[in-house]
Write an enzyme that holds these catalytic residues in place. Sequence first.
Site, PDB file in Angstrom:
ATOM      1  N   GLU A 229      -6.101   7.475   8.075  1.00  0.00           N
ATOM      2  CA  GLU A 229      -5.654   8.459   6.778  1.00  0.00           C
ATOM      3  C   GLU A 229      -4.424   8.874   6.843  1.00  0.00           C
ATOM      4  O   GLU A 229      -3.691   9.604   7.651  1.00  0.00           O
ATOM      5  CB  GLU A 229      -6.604   9.719   6.979  1.00  0.00           C
ATOM      6  CG  GLU A 229      -8.154   9.375   6.765  1.00  0.00           C
ATOM      7  CD  GLU A 229      -8.323   8.864   5.316  1.00  0.00           C
ATOM      8  OE1 GLU A 229      -7.356   9.234   4.352  1.00  0.00           O
ATOM      9  OE2 GLU A 229      -9.252   8.020   5.211  1.00  0.00           O
ATOM     10  N   SER A 230      -3.608   8.660   5.782  1.00  0.00           N
ATOM     11  CA  SER A 230      -2.394   8.741   5.800  1.00  0.00           C
ATOM     12  C   SER A 230      -1.605  10.235   5.981  1.00  0.00           C
ATOM     13  O   SER A 230      -0.693  10.487   6.549  1.00  0.00           O
ATOM     14  CB  SER A 230      -1.730   8.112   4.568  1.00  0.00           C
ATOM     15  OG  SER A 230      -2.097   8.915   3.335  1.00  0.00           O
TER      16      SER A 230
ATOM     17  N   CYS B 298       0.818  -1.051  -0.047  1.00  0.00           N
ATOM     18  CA  CYS B 298      -0.002  -0.014  -0.047  1.00  0.00           C
ATOM     19  C   CYS B 298       0.826   1.434  -0.053  1.00  0.00           C
ATOM     20  O   CYS B 298       1.607   1.585   0.846  1.00  0.00           O
ATOM     21  CB  CYS B 298      -0.897  -0.020   1.171  1.00  0.00           C
ATOM     22  SG  CYS B 298      -1.909   1.491   1.266  1.00  0.00           S
TER      23      CYS B 298
HETATM   24  N1  GSH Z   1      -7.220   7.943   2.112  1.00  0.00           N
HETATM   25  C1  GSH Z   1      -6.712   6.612   2.622  1.00  0.00           C
HETATM   26  C2  GSH Z   1      -6.577   5.741   1.563  1.00  0.00           C
HETATM   27  C3  GSH Z   1      -5.890   4.467   2.146  1.00  0.00           C
HETATM   28  C4  GSH Z   1      -6.172   3.217   1.247  1.00  0.00           C
HETATM   29  O1  GSH Z   1      -6.877   3.220  -0.047  1.00  0.00           O
HETATM   30  N2  GSH Z   1      -5.802   2.269   1.444  1.00  0.00           N
HETATM   31  C5  GSH Z   1      -6.034   0.879   0.824  1.00  0.00           C
HETATM   32  C6  GSH Z   1      -4.878   0.097   0.547  1.00  0.00           C
HETATM   33  S1  GSH Z   1      -3.446   0.965  -0.318  1.00  0.00           S
HETATM   34  C7  GSH Z   1      -6.793  -0.013   1.411  1.00  0.00           C
HETATM   35  O2  GSH Z   1      -6.909   0.061   2.538  1.00  0.00           O
HETATM   36  N3  GSH Z   1      -7.672  -0.700   0.706  1.00  0.00           N
HETATM   37  C8  GSH Z   1      -8.840  -1.269   1.141  1.00  0.00           C
HETATM   38  C9  GSH Z   1     -10.001  -1.022   0.708  1.00  0.00           C
HETATM   39  O3  GSH Z   1     -10.356  -0.009   0.048  1.00  0.00           O
HETATM   40  O4  GSH Z   1     -10.968  -1.550   1.023  1.00  0.00           O
HETATM   41  C10 GSH Z   1      -5.153   7.147   3.070  1.00  0.00           C
HETATM   42  O5  GSH Z   1      -4.664   8.248   2.793  1.00  0.00           O
HETATM   43  O6  GSH Z   1      -4.735   6.510   4.051  1.00  0.00           O
END
Ligand code: GSH
Length: 192
Positions: free
Chosen positions: A63-64, A10
């Site tokens: 949230e990153s 990720c």
């Molecule tokens: N806006 C979030 C996005 C995080 C994200 O999309 N993580 C993905 C992996 S790269 C995830 O957990 N995906 C699982 C899903 O969407 O169900 C951030 O910035 O942390």
Amino acid sequence: MITLYNAARCPYAARARIVLAEKGIEVETVEIDLSDRPAWLYEKNPAGRVPVVEEDGGDPVPESVVIMEFLEERYPEPPLLPPDPADRAAVRLLIFRDHELTDPYYALRRGEDGAAEKLDAALARLDVRLYEQDYLGGAEYSLADIALVPWVLRARDMLGVNLNGYPSLGAWLERLEERPAIAAEAGLVAAL
Ligand SMILES: N[C@@H](CCC(=O)N[C@@H](CS)C(=O)NCC(=O)O)C(=O)O
């Protein structure tokens, strides 16, 4: 002690990994299988996504972008935001507009028509910026570099995007990969 709920592949989690490494923070990493994620992950992040960080006895922080800012405030050394508020605003604006890079990256990954041209345009814009300054946020390495480099590494190493056409971006990436925190992320991406 901080716990990081993580997924190696990720790029959002990569932001947290890099900040934790840059600041030398002791971390316990819990790898989440996103194809079979545990129900308790939704208690830590209602979106069910990684990354999430959690201090011992503290509330989970998802949230990153929020995580990067939280770690910067909790562990101010070494600083990853410039001292001047206007310079900080420039860093935050780049992060706020991360979709200008991530949207074409994901479009190319999905094989959409025209995505390669859109990613080329995004990389070319970064290249121009990096011709004028050593780092995305200005003269110093900052959260702006950390926020965007995960997609540049993945574009190069997972999507096979040739960065030779973006010399300043390539030089920036070389500079970044001299840093152990970024080299570790590059090694992780190469092994995916
Ligand atoms: N806006 C979030 C996005 C995080 C994200 O999309 N993580 C993905 C992996 S790269 C995830 O957990 N995906 C699982 C899903 O969407 O169900 C951030 O910035 O942390």
